[in-house]
Scaffold this motif. Structure first.
Motif, PDB file in Angstrom:
ATOM      1  N   ILE A   1     -17.341   6.793   5.646  1.00 31.39           N
ATOM      2  CA  ILE A   1     -16.349   7.700   6.259  1.00 31.39           C
ATOM      3  C   ILE A   1     -16.886   9.120   6.222  1.00 31.39           C
ATOM      4  O   ILE A   1     -17.273   9.628   5.163  1.00 31.39           O
ATOM      5  CB  ILE A   1     -14.994   7.675   5.515  1.00 31.39           C
ATOM      6  CG1 ILE A   1     -14.394   6.261   5.530  1.00 31.39           C
ATOM      7  CG2 ILE A   1     -14.024   8.655   6.162  1.00 31.39           C
ATOM      8  CD1 ILE A   1     -13.026   6.164   4.860  1.00 31.39           C
TER       9      ILE A   1
ATOM     10  N   PRO B   1      -7.808  10.518   0.588  1.00 35.34           N
ATOM     11  CA  PRO B   1      -6.565  10.063  -0.019  1.00 35.34           C
ATOM     12  C   PRO B   1      -6.661   8.684  -0.661  1.00 35.34           C
ATOM     13  O   PRO B   1      -6.007   8.422  -1.663  1.00 35.34           O
ATOM     14  CB  PRO B   1      -5.582  10.051   1.141  1.00 35.34           C
ATOM     15  CG  PRO B   1      -6.418  10.079   2.371  1.00 35.34           C
ATOM     16  CD  PRO B   1      -7.669  10.795   2.006  1.00 35.34           C
ATOM     17  N   GLY B   2      -7.485   7.812  -0.079  1.00 34.89           N
ATOM     18  CA  GLY B   2      -7.578   6.465  -0.630  1.00 34.89           C
ATOM     19  C   GLY B   2      -8.132   6.467  -2.043  1.00 34.89           C
ATOM     20  O   GLY B   2      -7.905   5.550  -2.820  1.00 34.89           O
TER      21      GLY B   2
ATOM     22  N   ARG C   1      -8.503  15.309   0.329  1.00 35.19           N
ATOM     23  CA  ARG C   1      -9.595  15.019   1.241  1.00 35.19           C
ATOM     24  C   ARG C   1      -9.785  13.525   1.479  1.00 35.19           C
ATOM     25  O   ARG C   1      -9.965  13.065   2.597  1.00 35.19           O
ATOM     26  CB  ARG C   1     -10.904  15.612   0.689  1.00 35.19           C
ATOM     27  CG  ARG C   1     -10.857  17.109   0.531  1.00 35.19           C
ATOM     28  CD  ARG C   1     -10.720  17.791   1.879  1.00 35.19           C
ATOM     29  NE  ARG C   1     -11.727  17.290   2.810  1.00 35.19           N
ATOM     30  CZ  ARG C   1     -13.006  17.606   2.754  1.00 35.19           C
ATOM     31  NH1 ARG C   1     -13.444  18.440   1.847  1.00 35.19           N
ATOM     32  NH2 ARG C   1     -13.846  17.113   3.632  1.00 35.19           N
TER      33      ARG C   1
ATOM     34  N   PRO D   1      -3.857   6.719   4.422  1.00 29.87           N
ATOM     35  CA  PRO D   1      -3.949   6.510   5.876  1.00 29.87           C
ATOM     36  C   PRO D   1      -4.766   5.291   6.296  1.00 29.87           C
ATOM     37  O   PRO D   1      -5.574   4.772   5.533  1.00 29.87           O
ATOM     38  CB  PRO D   1      -4.623   7.789   6.370  1.00 29.87           C
ATOM     39  CG  PRO D   1      -5.308   8.356   5.181  1.00 29.87           C
ATOM     40  CD  PRO D   1      -4.550   7.925   3.981  1.00 29.87           C
TER      41      PRO D   1
ATOM     42  N   ILE E   1      -7.269   3.285   9.336  1.00 31.05           N
ATOM     43  CA  ILE E   1      -8.330   3.631  10.289  1.00 31.05           C
ATOM     44  C   ILE E   1      -7.944   3.066  11.651  1.00 31.05           C
ATOM     45  O   ILE E   1      -7.519   1.908  11.749  1.00 31.05           O
ATOM     46  CB  ILE E   1      -9.684   3.049   9.825  1.00 31.05           C
ATOM     47  CG1 ILE E   1     -10.136   3.741   8.528  1.00 31.05           C
ATOM     48  CG2 ILE E   1     -10.744   3.207  10.921  1.00 31.05           C
ATOM     49  CD1 ILE E   1     -11.368   3.117   7.870  1.00 31.05           C
TER      50      ILE E   1
ATOM     51  N   ARG F   1       0.836  -1.206   0.000  1.00 32.41           N
ATOM     52  CA  ARG F   1       0.000   0.000   0.000  1.00 32.41           C
ATOM     53  C   ARG F   1       0.865   1.248   0.000  1.00 32.41           C
ATOM     54  O   ARG F   1       1.844   1.325   0.739  1.00 32.41           O
ATOM     55  CB  ARG F   1      -0.864  -0.025   1.260  1.00 32.41           C
ATOM     56  CG  ARG F   1      -1.876   1.131   1.435  1.00 32.41           C
ATOM     57  CD  ARG F   1      -2.614   0.902   2.751  1.00 32.41           C
ATOM     58  NE  ARG F   1      -3.556   1.930   3.132  1.00 32.41           N
ATOM     59  CZ  ARG F   1      -4.882   1.833   2.982  1.00 32.41           C
ATOM     60  NH1 ARG F   1      -5.389   0.785   2.394  1.00 32.41           N
ATOM     61  NH2 ARG F   1      -5.672   2.783   3.420  1.00 32.41           N
TER      62      ARG F   1
ATOM     63  N   ILE G   1     -13.495  11.191  10.988  1.00 30.35           N
ATOM     64  CA  ILE G   1     -12.152  11.800  10.910  1.00 30.35           C
ATOM     65  C   ILE G   1     -12.087  13.039  11.800  1.00 30.35           C
ATOM     66  O   ILE G   1     -12.986  13.888  11.771  1.00 30.35           O
ATOM     67  CB  ILE G   1     -11.815  12.162   9.449  1.00 30.35           C
ATOM     68  CG1 ILE G   1     -11.702  10.870   8.627  1.00 30.35           C
ATOM     69  CG2 ILE G   1     -10.523  12.971   9.359  1.00 30.35           C
ATOM     70  CD1 ILE G   1     -11.541  11.092   7.154  1.00 30.35           C
TER      71      ILE G   1
ATOM     72  N   ARG H   1      -0.646  12.374   7.886  1.00 28.93           N
ATOM     73  CA  ARG H   1      -1.604  13.470   8.094  1.00 28.93           C
ATOM     74  C   ARG H   1      -1.687  13.897   9.552  1.00 28.93           C
ATOM     75  O   ARG H   1      -1.326  13.130  10.436  1.00 28.93           O
ATOM     76  CB  ARG H   1      -3.004  13.012   7.689  1.00 28.93           C
ATOM     77  CG  ARG H   1      -3.020  12.717   6.277  1.00 28.93           C
ATOM     78  CD  ARG H   1      -4.278  12.124   5.756  1.00 28.93           C
ATOM     79  NE  ARG H   1      -4.077  12.188   4.345  1.00 28.93           N
ATOM     80  CZ  ARG H   1      -4.633  13.094   3.550  1.00 28.93           C
ATOM     81  NH1 ARG H   1      -5.522  13.930   4.000  1.00 28.93           N
ATOM     82  NH2 ARG H   1      -4.326  13.126   2.281  1.00 28.93           N
TER      83      ARG H   1
ATOM     84  N   THR I   1      -4.623  14.390  10.754  1.00 28.81           N
ATOM     85  CA  THR I   1      -5.979  13.940  11.107  1.00 28.81           C
ATOM     86  C   THR I   1      -5.951  12.433  11.305  1.00 28.81           C
ATOM     87  O   THR I   1      -5.049  11.758  10.826  1.00 28.81           O
ATOM     88  CB  THR I   1      -6.977  14.274   9.980  1.00 28.81           C
ATOM     89  OG1 THR I   1      -6.485  13.742   8.760  1.00 28.81           O
ATOM     90  CG2 THR I   1      -7.184  15.776   9.857  1.00 28.81           C
ATOM     91  N   VAL I   2      -6.964  11.929  12.029  1.00 29.05           N
ATOM     92  CA  VAL I   2      -7.049  10.486  12.260  1.00 29.05           C
ATOM     93  C   VAL I   2      -8.477  10.007  11.996  1.00 29.05           C
ATOM     94  O   VAL I   2      -9.442  10.684  12.362  1.00 29.05           O
ATOM     95  CB  VAL I   2      -6.610  10.115  13.694  1.00 29.05           C
ATOM     96  CG1 VAL I   2      -7.478  10.803  14.742  1.00 29.05           C
ATOM     97  CG2 VAL I   2      -6.646   8.600  13.908  1.00 29.05           C
TER      98      VAL I   2
ATOM     99  N   ARG J   1     -16.808   8.697   1.931  1.00 27.26           N
ATOM    100  CA  ARG J   1     -17.022   7.373   1.332  1.00 27.26           C
ATOM    101  C   ARG J   1     -18.377   6.861   1.821  1.00 27.26           C
ATOM    102  O   ARG J   1     -18.605   6.779   3.031  1.00 27.26           O
ATOM    103  CB  ARG J   1     -15.907   6.428   1.773  1.00 27.26           C
ATOM    104  CG  ARG J   1     -16.083   4.987   1.319  1.00 27.26           C
ATOM    105  CD  ARG J   1     -14.850   4.151   1.568  1.00 27.26           C
ATOM    106  NE  ARG J   1     -14.749   3.689   2.953  1.00 27.26           N
ATOM    107  CZ  ARG J   1     -13.722   3.024   3.455  1.00 27.26           C
ATOM    108  NH1 ARG J   1     -12.680   2.756   2.696  1.00 27.26           N
ATOM    109  NH2 ARG J   1     -13.713   2.633   4.714  1.00 27.26           N
TER     110      ARG J   1
HETATM  111  P1  AMP Z   1      -9.378   1.099   3.674  1.00 25.83           P
HETATM  112  O1  AMP Z   1     -10.333   0.709   4.752  1.00 25.83           O
HETATM  113  O2  AMP Z   1      -8.466   0.006   3.254  1.00 25.83           O
HETATM  114  O3  AMP Z   1     -10.055   1.719   2.481  1.00 25.83           O
HETATM  115  O4  AMP Z   1      -8.424   2.249   4.258  1.00 25.83           O
HETATM  116  C1  AMP Z   1      -8.850   3.303   5.026  1.00 25.83           C
HETATM  117  C2  AMP Z   1      -9.354   4.465   4.207  1.00 25.83           C
HETATM  118  O5  AMP Z   1      -9.791   5.457   5.129  1.00 25.83           O
HETATM  119  C3  AMP Z   1      -8.293   5.184   3.378  1.00 25.83           C
HETATM  120  O6  AMP Z   1      -8.199   4.663   2.099  1.00 25.83           O
HETATM  121  C4  AMP Z   1      -8.770   6.622   3.357  1.00 25.83           C
HETATM  122  O7  AMP Z   1      -9.625   6.864   2.247  1.00 25.83           O
HETATM  123  C5  AMP Z   1      -9.593   6.756   4.611  1.00 25.83           C
HETATM  124  N1  AMP Z   1      -8.910   7.559   5.651  1.00 25.83           N
HETATM  125  C6  AMP Z   1      -8.249   7.101   6.704  1.00 25.83           C
HETATM  126  N2  AMP Z   1      -7.723   8.101   7.433  1.00 25.83           N
HETATM  127  C7  AMP Z   1      -8.067   9.240   6.818  1.00 25.83           C
HETATM  128  C8  AMP Z   1      -7.814  10.616   7.073  1.00 25.83           C
HETATM  129  N3  AMP Z   1      -7.099  11.028   8.111  1.00 25.83           N
HETATM  130  N4  AMP Z   1      -8.316  11.519   6.207  1.00 25.83           N
HETATM  131  C9  AMP Z   1      -9.049  11.111   5.138  1.00 25.83           C
HETATM  132  N5  AMP Z   1      -9.326   9.820   4.844  1.00 25.83           N
HETATM  133  C10 AMP Z   1      -8.846   8.892   5.659  1.00 25.83           C
END
Ligand code: AMP
Ligand code: MG
Length: 342
Positions: free
Chosen positions: A185, A227-228, A225, A65, A67, A60, A102, A117, A119-120, A197
């Motif tokens: 999200i 990133p994923g 905003r 980021p 979760i 990756r 977040i 980031r 942020t969390v 999301r």
């Molecule tokens: P996944 O569950 O594999 O999709 O990975 C977690 C997803 O949460 C990431 O791809 C991001 O889109 C989102 N995410 C996690 N932390 C943040 C953050 N601080 N700001 C924005 N999006 C986040």
């Protein structure tokens, strides 16, 4: 690395397996575990090196980021700052459950966990095996989905093993997940809060608590905003085309017939009602149109089945975008866009 595969069967086996898995995480190892959405690949959120191992195991990009998973609402304030009242109301209503929020991150949470980031993202899952593991691991488990980067998220232990055997210490198999799509999200650091999301917790449900909530529209600021979203996600190996309209079955069948003549292996993603009308090399059935939860739940298994069948092209119907159907269509649209650009 030798991956230990533990099937969660009865209470006593659970307790032992989960205690061991928790200890592995506390020692800086990796454990794939069930949640109600999809399987997660967990490490200690406060251990920077362990978080980096997640990125390596999945392949990756390190700026995408993770979760942070917690097992009680009170833990939120140990990783997040400036938690607004509305977020506490959402937590009361939807946690434990498929909602990720977040916030600004606490100082001592390593940036390796948050993709660099400040942020969390935080979630309290409802799966009891996940809750027990998080507690046994010290309370804070950073996890993305337990797939190799770019592949569909895993919704059962077999799919996890297909991707991560040999790359993680332990896989906990608790059977099929309930939801089958990743969590909703919502970014609580902006005003009004914004859904980045879609997932099983719908915008209408959130609106009951935050009337001004907005849905993130894909656009130029996606990278900053959500990133994923800039990475390949949710996609099968073959290009996927979404088809819509009154004569969708005929359209798809015609496209399949043409592709077959060119020597291509064809795949169709459909619902139970339309399945009998297709002649393709691989027809995957999500479920009855009358049961959108079931369709959402089966999406990633169907996409993985196309990969295993080795199809060259996939045609998918569009489905009713209401309730969980909105998240289902979101993933299918991402799959279409991402296979088209690669
Ligand atoms: P996944 O569950 O594999 O999709 O990975 C977690 C997803 O949460 C990431 O791809 C991001 O889109 C989102 N995410 C996690 N932390 C943040 C953050 N601080 N700001 C924005 N999006 C986040
Ligand atoms: Mg993922």
């Amino acid at each position: 690395m030798n991956t230990e595969y533990l099937r969660i069967t009865d209470e006593r086996a659970d307790a032992d397996a989960i205690r061991r898995a928790g200890a592995v995480i506390q020692d800086g190892g990796l454990v794939a575990f069930p949640t109600e959405t999809v399987y997660g690949l967990g490490a200690d959120a406060f251990n920077a090196e362990a978080a980096q191992k997640i990125y390596a195991a999945k392949g990756r990009p390190s700026d995408n980021p993770l979760i942070v998973h917690i097992a009680d609402i009170a833990s939120l304030d140990e990783v997040a700052c400036d938690v607004p009242d509305q977020a506490r109301q959402l937590a009361e209503r939807f946690w434990p459950g498929p909602l990720t929020m977040i916030f600004r991150k606490c100082e001592n949470l390593p940036k390796e966990t948050t993709g660099g980031r400040d942020t969390v993202a935080v979630r309290f899952p409802s799966n009891t095996c996940a809750q027990a593991l998080i507690a046994a691991a010290g309370g804070f488990v950073a996890a993305p989905s337990a797939n190799v980067s770019g592949r569909p998220s895993p919704t059962n232990g077999t799919d996890v093993m297909e991707d991560l055997d040999g790359r993680v210490d332990i896989v906990l198999d608790d059977g099929e997940t309930v939801v089958g799509l990743e969590s909703t999200i919502i970014d609580m650091t902006c005003e009004p809060p914004e859904i980045l999301r879609p997932g099983a917790v719908t915008v209408d449900q959130i609106r009951e608590i935050i009337p001004a909530v907005v849905q993130h529209a894909s656009g130029a600021d996606d990278e900053a905003r959500a990133p994923g979203m800039k990475y390949r996600h949710y996609a099968p190996k073959a290009p996927l085309h979404l088809c819509n309209g009154a004569v969708v079955v005929d359209q798809i069948q015609m496209a399949c017939d043409e592709d077959k003549q060119k020597g291509l292996k064809t795949g169709v993603l459909t619902c139970t009602e339309n399945a009998p009308f297709y002649r393709a090399d691989c027809v995957q059935v999500l479920g009855s149109e009358r049961k959108p939860e079931e369709m959402a739940h089966r999406l990633y298994s169907c996409l993985r089945a196309f990969d295993r069948a080795g199809v060259d092209v996939i045609y998918s119907e569009c489905f009713n975008p209401e309730g969980i159907g909105y998240a289902l269509m979101n993933r299918l649209e991402k799959a279409e866009n991402q296979t088209e650009t690669e």
